[in-house]
Design an enzyme around this catalytic site. Structure first.
Site, PDB file in Angstrom:
ATOM      1  N   ASP A 179      18.939  -6.282 -13.849  1.00  0.00           N
ATOM      2  CA  ASP A 179      17.595  -6.265 -13.271  1.00  0.00           C
ATOM      3  C   ASP A 179      17.696  -5.896 -11.795  1.00  0.00           C
ATOM      4  O   ASP A 179      18.768  -6.035 -11.181  1.00  0.00           O
ATOM      5  CB  ASP A 179      16.926  -7.630 -13.429  1.00  0.00           C
ATOM      6  N   ASP A 180      16.592  -5.423 -11.220  1.00  0.00           N
ATOM      7  CA  ASP A 180      16.624  -5.006  -9.814  1.00  0.00           C
ATOM      8  C   ASP A 180      16.711  -6.194  -8.877  1.00  0.00           C
ATOM      9  O   ASP A 180      17.382  -6.155  -7.845  1.00  0.00           O
ATOM     10  CB  ASP A 180      15.391  -4.168  -9.484  1.00  0.00           C
ATOM     11  N   GLY A 216       1.448  -1.918   5.151  1.00  0.00           N
ATOM     12  CA  GLY A 216       2.276  -2.910   5.833  1.00  0.00           C
ATOM     13  C   GLY A 216       1.503  -4.175   6.127  1.00  0.00           C
ATOM     14  O   GLY A 216       0.467  -4.455   5.517  1.00  0.00           O
ATOM     15  N   SER A 274      12.704  -0.522 -13.145  1.00  0.00           N
ATOM     16  CA  SER A 274      13.438  -0.379 -11.889  1.00  0.00           C
ATOM     17  C   SER A 274      14.915  -0.753 -12.017  1.00  0.00           C
ATOM     18  O   SER A 274      15.708  -0.436 -11.137  1.00  0.00           O
ATOM     19  CB  SER A 274      12.786  -1.229 -10.794  1.00  0.00           C
ATOM     20  N   GLY A 326       0.581   0.516  -5.091  1.00  0.00           N
ATOM     21  CA  GLY A 326      -0.635  -0.283  -5.047  1.00  0.00           C
ATOM     22  C   GLY A 326      -1.531   0.054  -6.207  1.00  0.00           C
ATOM     23  O   GLY A 326      -2.049   1.163  -6.286  1.00  0.00           O
ATOM     24  N   CYS A 365       0.794  -1.216   0.000  1.00  0.00           N
ATOM     25  CA  CYS A 365       0.000   0.000   0.000  1.00  0.00           C
ATOM     26  C   CYS A 365       0.832   1.274   0.000  1.00  0.00           C
ATOM     27  O   CYS A 365       2.009   1.278   0.327  1.00  0.00           O
ATOM     28  CB  CYS A 365      -0.899   0.053   1.244  1.00  0.00           C
TER      29      CYS A 365
END
Length: 496
Positions: free
Chosen positions: A368-369, A126, A306, A50, A24
């Site tokens: 890549d991340d 969380g 990313s 999210g 979230c």
């Protein structure tokens, strides 16, 4: 009859889905004209945290107003009538991807309840590691739940507190929960922000036109032209009302352990998290990766999006050309149905397309991340080879993912994590590359400009790499105990 654990299971996902998702993003403003519109803008900036659902709750001085929708912020909170639908000068908002509870409108936040002390709306980022245990206790005491989200547990605890003042009720409720969380809440007089005692999940404080703003990331301050004031500290509760801001410390003092994966993957590159530029940290990850795992290649190519900053850092450190060898289509809907293996492969090409002029005949280093199951890496490598690459090498800008998360990251169980079940050579063969490499845990701490990892008291929450969980996992411990008991009972019955 389904058990509580069954009802709490996350939304189903494609077994080949190789994407990590954070649960979230939260946002809150107080004493600001057209608060709903400001909050909608903030949620736009937090959309990456999210993408499944979103919601806003406002208070107009007399009444609370709420809207909750499945889908993206831009589809839900648009139109000239937004501030008429959601009037008021105080608001909180939420973007959601479910990791606890299913994908249903009843689980979308903010959640609202009318209490004896007045209305309360709450939005939570969380995961609570004792939510199942608390929920079972509350149900036994007569509580009736309207959702399967752990956020509703917090509301029930507030409602059942015997404390008088609403702030004392909050503190009483928070004293019973465990895990990683950042939450914002709205009452008829106050905006409240709280960060868990270890600071696992982020929360920042900003100033907009002389008024305070709360948000998961600084990028959500930037979008409205707000000024960053400071991070809400670990274990801190901030209470904002007409008299200004008050800081409370309701928890016993602990050493902070913020989530290091915010820097690896989740936070937007233009955000500053706990005083560190996410973009600069990711570039340093790439630099260290080039030092630890060099290769004889012609070009460095990021796996978008990313992987971009780390690939820049890798290329600069290695003195190699950096090129956009893979182009991402940002207009692919999340609801695209992939019912067969063939369509899954085509689905990857809808999102990522090879740039043949960069790849053909080249020895390509892909950055890549992180690597989860490895399924997406297999597809990307195959696509790059089909575009004519002479060789394909792959590097992960994070250490190997070895353990699942229980603090708000949707991550497969350990038996589904590639690095937890295969050696480096087996991973290389599975993905189909010439060489394979991961950033070390030591290298990640270096990229954070941190001291070397303290094995006794780690500076960050890094259990996904090390297995060193920062809190007890009560629900999981109870579930594992029940499973062991059931297995013993079954063995006894079979033996009988």
């Amino acid at each position: 009859m389904n058990s509580v654990s069954d009802r709490w299971s996350p939304a189903p996902r494609d077994p080949l889905d190789d994407t990590l998702r954070l649960e979230c993003g939260v946002y809150g403003v107080f004493d600001v004209p057209e608060a709903a519109a400001i909050t909608a803008l903030g949620l736009h900036a937090l959309q990456h945290r999210g993408q499944e659902a979103c919601g806003i709750a406002t208070f107009d001085g007399q009444r609370f107003h709420t809207e909750r929708h499945m889908g993206h912020v831009g589809d839900a909170f648009t139109g000239a009538d937004l501030v008429q639908r959601l009037p008021g000068t105080a608001a909180i908002g939420h973007t959601r991807y479910s990791t606890s509870g299913g994908s249903f409108i009843r689980n979308v936040q903010p959640m609202f309840a009318d209490l004896a002390a007045g209305g309360v709306a709450i939005a939570h980022n969380g995961n609570l590691t004792n939510a199942l245990t608390l929920r079972e206790q509350l149900v036994e005491e007569g509580a009736i739940f309207q959702s399967t989200s752990d956020s509703e547990v917090i509301l029930h605890l507030i409602a059942r507190s015997r404390k008088g003042k609403i702030i004392d009720r909050f503190i009483d409720a928070l004293s019973r929960i465990e895990g990683g969380y950042a939450l914002v809440a709205l009452t008829n007089k106050k905006l409240i922000g709280v960060r868990d005692p270890l600071g696992i999940r982020p929360l920042v404080l900003g100033e907009f036109q002389g008024r305070y703003v709360l948000a998961s990331e600084t990028c959500a301050l930037d979008i409205i032209g707000a000024t960053f004031v400071r991070d809400v500290e670990h274990g801190e509760m901030v209470v904002i009302d007409q008299d200004g801001l008050k800081s409370l410390r309701p928890f016993p003092a602990q050493r902070a352990r913020p989530c290091i994966f915010e820097y690896v993957y989740f936070a937007r590159p233009d955000s500053v998290v706990n005083g560190r530029s996410v973009y600069e940290v990711r570039k340093r990850m790439g630099r260290r990766l080039a030092q630890e795992t060099p290769a004889d290649v012609d070009v460095v190519v990021p796996v978008p999006d990313s992987g971009v900053p780390a690939a820049l850092g890798f290329a600069q450190e290695a003195g190699l050309p950096y090129e956009l060898g893979i182009i991402r289509n940002h207009y692919v809907g999340r609801t695209f149905i992939e019912p067969t293996q063939g369509l899954r492969e085509l689905g990857v090409r809808m999102k990522l397309s090879p740039n043949r002029s960069v790849l053909a005949g080249k020895r390509v280093m892909l950055i890549d991340d992180s690597i989860v199951r490895g399924t997406n890496s297999v597809r990307v490598v195959r696509m790059v080879r089909e575009a004519g690459a002479a060789e394909v090498h792959l590097r992960s800008a994070s250490p190997p993912l070895m353990y699942p998360d229980f603090y708000g990251i949707d991550m497969p169980d350990r038996d589904k994590l590639l690095a937890a079940n295969k050696s480096l050579e087996e991973i290389r063969e599975f993905i189909g590359v010439e060489t394979m490499g991961f950033l070390s845990v030591e290298g990640l701490y270096w990229a954070m400009n941190s001291a070397p990892r303290d094995p006794v008291n780690p500076q960050f929450t890094d259990h996904y790499f090390t297995g060193d969980y920062p809190t007890r996992l009560l629900d999981r411990e109870i579930a594992e105990g029940r499973n062991e008991q059931a297995e013993r009972q079954l063995s006894f019955l079979v033996g009988a």
